[in-house]
Design a protein around this motif. Structure first.
Motif, PDB file in Angstrom:
ATOM      1  N   TYR A  94      33.014  32.124  40.305  1.00  0.00           N
ATOM      2  CA  TYR A  94      34.145  31.810  41.181  1.00  0.00           C
ATOM      3  C   TYR A  94      35.390  31.528  40.342  1.00  0.00           C
ATOM      4  CZ  TYR A  94      36.459  29.834  45.298  1.00  0.00           C
ATOM      5  OH  TYR A  94      37.309  29.605  46.345  1.00  0.00           O
ATOM      6  N   ARG A  95      35.195  30.770  39.273  1.00  0.00           N
ATOM      7  CA  ARG A  95      36.311  30.419  38.392  1.00  0.00           C
ATOM      8  C   ARG A  95      36.925  31.671  37.753  1.00  0.00           C
ATOM      9  NH1 ARG A  95      35.830  25.802  34.029  1.00  0.00           N
ATOM     10  NH2 ARG A  95      37.069  24.635  35.495  1.00  0.00           N
ATOM     11  N   ALA A  96      36.088  32.627  37.353  1.00  0.00           N
ATOM     12  CA  ALA A  96      36.584  33.857  36.745  1.00  0.00           C
ATOM     13  C   ALA A  96      37.427  34.654  37.739  1.00  0.00           C
ATOM     14  CB  ALA A  96      35.420  34.701  36.232  1.00  0.00           C
ATOM     15  N   VAL A  97      37.012  34.673  38.994  1.00  0.00           N
ATOM     16  CA  VAL A  97      37.776  35.402  40.009  1.00  0.00           C
ATOM     17  C   VAL A  97      39.105  34.700  40.276  1.00  0.00           C
ATOM     18  CG1 VAL A  97      37.790  36.229  42.381  1.00  0.00           C
ATOM     19  CG2 VAL A  97      35.709  36.384  41.038  1.00  0.00           C
ATOM     20  N   LEU A  98      39.091  33.384  40.360  1.00  0.00           N
ATOM     21  CA  LEU A  98      40.347  32.648  40.554  1.00  0.00           C
ATOM     22  C   LEU A  98      41.314  32.900  39.394  1.00  0.00           C
ATOM     23  CD1 LEU A  98      39.154  29.216  41.994  1.00  0.00           C
ATOM     24  CD2 LEU A  98      40.025  31.216  43.224  1.00  0.00           C
ATOM     25  N   TYR A  99      40.782  32.976  38.192  1.00  0.00           N
ATOM     26  CA  TYR A  99      41.600  33.275  37.023  1.00  0.00           C
ATOM     27  C   TYR A  99      42.220  34.664  37.151  1.00  0.00           C
ATOM     28  CZ  TYR A  99      42.943  34.029  32.160  1.00  0.00           C
ATOM     29  OH  TYR A  99      43.647  34.301  31.023  1.00  0.00           O
ATOM     30  N   LYS A 100      41.421  35.623  37.586  1.00  0.00           N
ATOM     31  CA  LYS A 100      41.908  37.002  37.759  1.00  0.00           C
ATOM     32  C   LYS A 100      42.978  37.058  38.847  1.00  0.00           C
ATOM     33  CE  LYS A 100      41.005  41.683  37.667  1.00  0.00           C
ATOM     34  NZ  LYS A 100      41.005  42.542  36.523  1.00  0.00           N
ATOM     35  N   ILE A 101      42.764  36.338  39.947  1.00  0.00           N
ATOM     36  CA  ILE A 101      43.756  36.310  41.028  1.00  0.00           C
ATOM     37  C   ILE A 101      45.075  35.731  40.530  1.00  0.00           C
ATOM     38  CG2 ILE A 101      44.332  35.198  43.228  1.00  0.00           C
ATOM     39  CD1 ILE A 101      41.312  35.408  43.917  1.00  0.00           C
ATOM     40  N   LYS A 102      44.979  34.685  39.751  1.00  0.00           N
ATOM     41  CA  LYS A 102      46.177  33.994  39.261  1.00  0.00           C
ATOM     42  C   LYS A 102      46.947  34.827  38.241  1.00  0.00           C
ATOM     43  CE  LYS A 102      47.615  29.732  36.997  1.00  0.00           C
ATOM     44  NZ  LYS A 102      47.172  28.492  36.371  1.00  0.00           N
ATOM     45  N   ASN A 103      46.242  35.568  37.388  1.00  0.00           N
ATOM     46  CA  ASN A 103      46.889  36.210  36.245  1.00  0.00           C
ATOM     47  C   ASN A 103      47.054  37.725  36.346  1.00  0.00           C
ATOM     48  OD1 ASN A 103      47.249  33.830  34.584  1.00  0.00           O
ATOM     49  ND2 ASN A 103      45.024  33.765  34.545  1.00  0.00           N
ATOM     50  N   ASN A 104      46.544  38.345  37.390  1.00  0.00           N
ATOM     51  CA  ASN A 104      46.658  39.794  37.523  1.00  0.00           C
ATOM     52  C   ASN A 104      47.335  40.106  38.852  1.00  0.00           C
ATOM     53  OD1 ASN A 104      45.968  42.531  38.296  1.00  0.00           O
ATOM     54  ND2 ASN A 104      44.578  42.546  36.538  1.00  0.00           N
ATOM     55  N   ASP A 147      38.630  47.282  34.513  1.00  0.00           N
ATOM     56  CA  ASP A 147      38.228  48.434  35.318  1.00  0.00           C
ATOM     57  C   ASP A 147      36.779  48.344  35.796  1.00  0.00           C
ATOM     58  OD1 ASP A 147      37.152  48.709  32.795  1.00  0.00           O
ATOM     59  OD2 ASP A 147      37.545  50.865  32.643  1.00  0.00           O
ATOM     60  N   SER A 148      36.159  47.173  35.700  1.00  0.00           N
ATOM     61  CA  SER A 148      34.774  46.996  36.135  1.00  0.00           C
ATOM     62  C   SER A 148      34.663  47.177  37.645  1.00  0.00           C
ATOM     63  CB  SER A 148      34.281  45.607  35.735  1.00  0.00           C
ATOM     64  OG  SER A 148      32.978  45.372  36.244  1.00  0.00           O
ATOM     65  N   TYR A 149      33.524  47.680  38.077  1.00  0.00           N
ATOM     66  CA  TYR A 149      33.283  47.892  39.507  1.00  0.00           C
ATOM     67  C   TYR A 149      33.285  46.584  40.294  1.00  0.00           C
ATOM     68  CZ  TYR A 149      28.622  45.923  39.220  1.00  0.00           C
ATOM     69  OH  TYR A 149      27.565  45.062  39.068  1.00  0.00           O
ATOM     70  N   VAL A 150      33.002  45.464  39.648  1.00  0.00           N
ATOM     71  CA  VAL A 150      32.866  44.195  40.380  1.00  0.00           C
ATOM     72  C   VAL A 150      34.155  43.789  41.082  1.00  0.00           C
ATOM     73  CG1 VAL A 150      31.004  43.332  38.905  1.00  0.00           C
ATOM     74  CG2 VAL A 150      33.357  42.702  38.383  1.00  0.00           C
ATOM     75  N   TRP A 151      35.293  44.096  40.471  1.00  0.00           N
ATOM     76  CA  TRP A 151      36.569  43.681  41.072  1.00  0.00           C
ATOM     77  C   TRP A 151      36.809  44.412  42.390  1.00  0.00           C
ATOM     78  CZ3 TRP A 151      37.068  39.451  38.840  1.00  0.00           C
ATOM     79  CH2 TRP A 151      36.857  39.283  37.476  1.00  0.00           C
ATOM     80  N   GLN A 152      36.539  45.708  42.392  1.00  0.00           N
ATOM     81  CA  GLN A 152      36.697  46.471  43.638  1.00  0.00           C
ATOM     82  C   GLN A 152      35.643  46.052  44.652  1.00  0.00           C
ATOM     83  OE1 GLN A 152      39.317  48.486  44.419  1.00  0.00           O
ATOM     84  NE2 GLN A 152      38.428  48.332  46.466  1.00  0.00           N
ATOM     85  N   GLN A 153      34.441  45.724  44.204  1.00  0.00           N
ATOM     86  CA  GLN A 153      33.385  45.274  45.113  1.00  0.00           C
ATOM     87  C   GLN A 153      33.787  43.972  45.804  1.00  0.00           C
ATOM     88  OE1 GLN A 153      30.502  46.971  45.938  1.00  0.00           O
ATOM     89  NE2 GLN A 153      30.465  45.427  47.534  1.00  0.00           N
ATOM     90  N   ILE A 154      34.403  43.073  45.057  1.00  0.00           N
ATOM     91  CA  ILE A 154      34.874  41.799  45.644  1.00  0.00           C
ATOM     92  C   ILE A 154      35.910  42.082  46.725  1.00  0.00           C
ATOM     93  CG2 ILE A 154      36.201  39.708  45.158  1.00  0.00           C
ATOM     94  CD1 ILE A 154      34.796  39.732  42.354  1.00  0.00           C
ATOM     95  N   ILE A 155      36.865  42.942  46.425  1.00  0.00           N
ATOM     96  CA  ILE A 155      37.913  43.297  47.394  1.00  0.00           C
ATOM     97  C   ILE A 155      37.284  43.934  48.629  1.00  0.00           C
ATOM     98  CG2 ILE A 155      39.941  44.754  47.787  1.00  0.00           C
ATOM     99  CD1 ILE A 155      40.413  42.270  45.956  1.00  0.00           C
TER     100      ILE A 155
END
Length: 168
Positions: free
Chosen positions: A48-58, A19-27
Motif C-alpha cells: 500500500y505504501r509503495a502505491v501511495l508513493y507512486k501516486i504522490k511522485n508520478n 512499466d510493470s504490469y502491476v501498475w496497470q492492473q491496479i488502475i
C-alpha cells in the motif's frame, strides 16, 4: 527511471519498474469497482505504501488513478441500480425477507456514500449555501425618485395628497 520497492513475505524487497504490469492492473481493478486495498491483496502486488508513493511522485500514474477513482464511483452508481432492481428470492418470508431487504438497503447506502465521496460533484448532495440580499431600501428608492424629478422637470405633475380619512 524510478523504481518502487515493496517487501514480500520474507526475503529481499520486490522492485516494480515503471512499466510493470502491476501498475496497470491496479488502475484496472479500481476502475472496475475494487478498492485499492482489495486490489493489493492479490499475489505479487506492491505494498500500500509503495502505491501511495507512486501516486504522490508520478504525475501520469496520479492522473490514471484519479480517472480510475471516477470510474469506480460510476460503477458503484450502476451497482446501486442493480441492487435496487433485484427481485427478492422466492421462499423468503417474515424475518428472512426483512433481513434480505435490510442487507440490500445497507449495500445501497454504502455504495451511495462511497460514490458521493469519490465523485462529489456528480453523486454528492448539492447544498446551496449562497446568500443573496434582495431587500429593497425605501430611502434609496425615494432618493432615486427625487433625482429623476429634479433632472426631468418636463414630465412632472403636481398632485395633492389627501388625508387618509378623507378630510382636507
Amino acid at each position: 527511471m524510478q523504481m518502487v520497492e515493496t517487501k514480500n513475505k520474507g526475503g529481499r524487497p520486490m522492485v516494480y519498474p515503471p512499466d510493470s504490469y502491476v501498475w496497470q492492473q491496479i488502475i484496472d481493478d479500481i476502475s472496475e469497482g475494487k478498492s485499492l486495498s482489495s486490489s493489493l491483496r492479490a499475489e505479487g502486488m506492491p505494498s500500500y505504501r509503495a502505491v501511495l508513493y507512486k501516486i504522490k511522485n508520478n504525475h501520469e500514474f496520479r492522473a490514471a488513478y484519479d480517472q480510475a477513482i471516477g470510474d469506480r464511483a460510476d460503477k458503484l452508481a450502476e451497482e446501486i441500480i442493480e441492487l435496487a432492481d433485484a427481485q427478492m428470492p422466492e421462499g423468503l418470508e417474515g424475518a428472512m425477507a426483512s433481513a434480505w431487504v435490510q442487507q440490500k438497503r445497507v449495500q445501497v447506502d454504502a455504495r451511495k456514500w462511497v460514490a458521493s465521496k469519490l465523485k462529489p460533484k456528480v453523486y454528492g448532495d448539492r447544498l446551496d449555501v449562497s446568500v443573496t440580499d434582495t431587500r429593497i431600501s425605501v430611502l434609496d428608492a425615494l432618493k432615486e425618485a427625487k433625482q429623476r424629478v429634479i433632472t426631468d422637470q418636463t414630465n412632472v405633475v403636481d398632485v395633492e395628497v389627501k388625508d387618509k380619512l378623507g378630510t382636507d
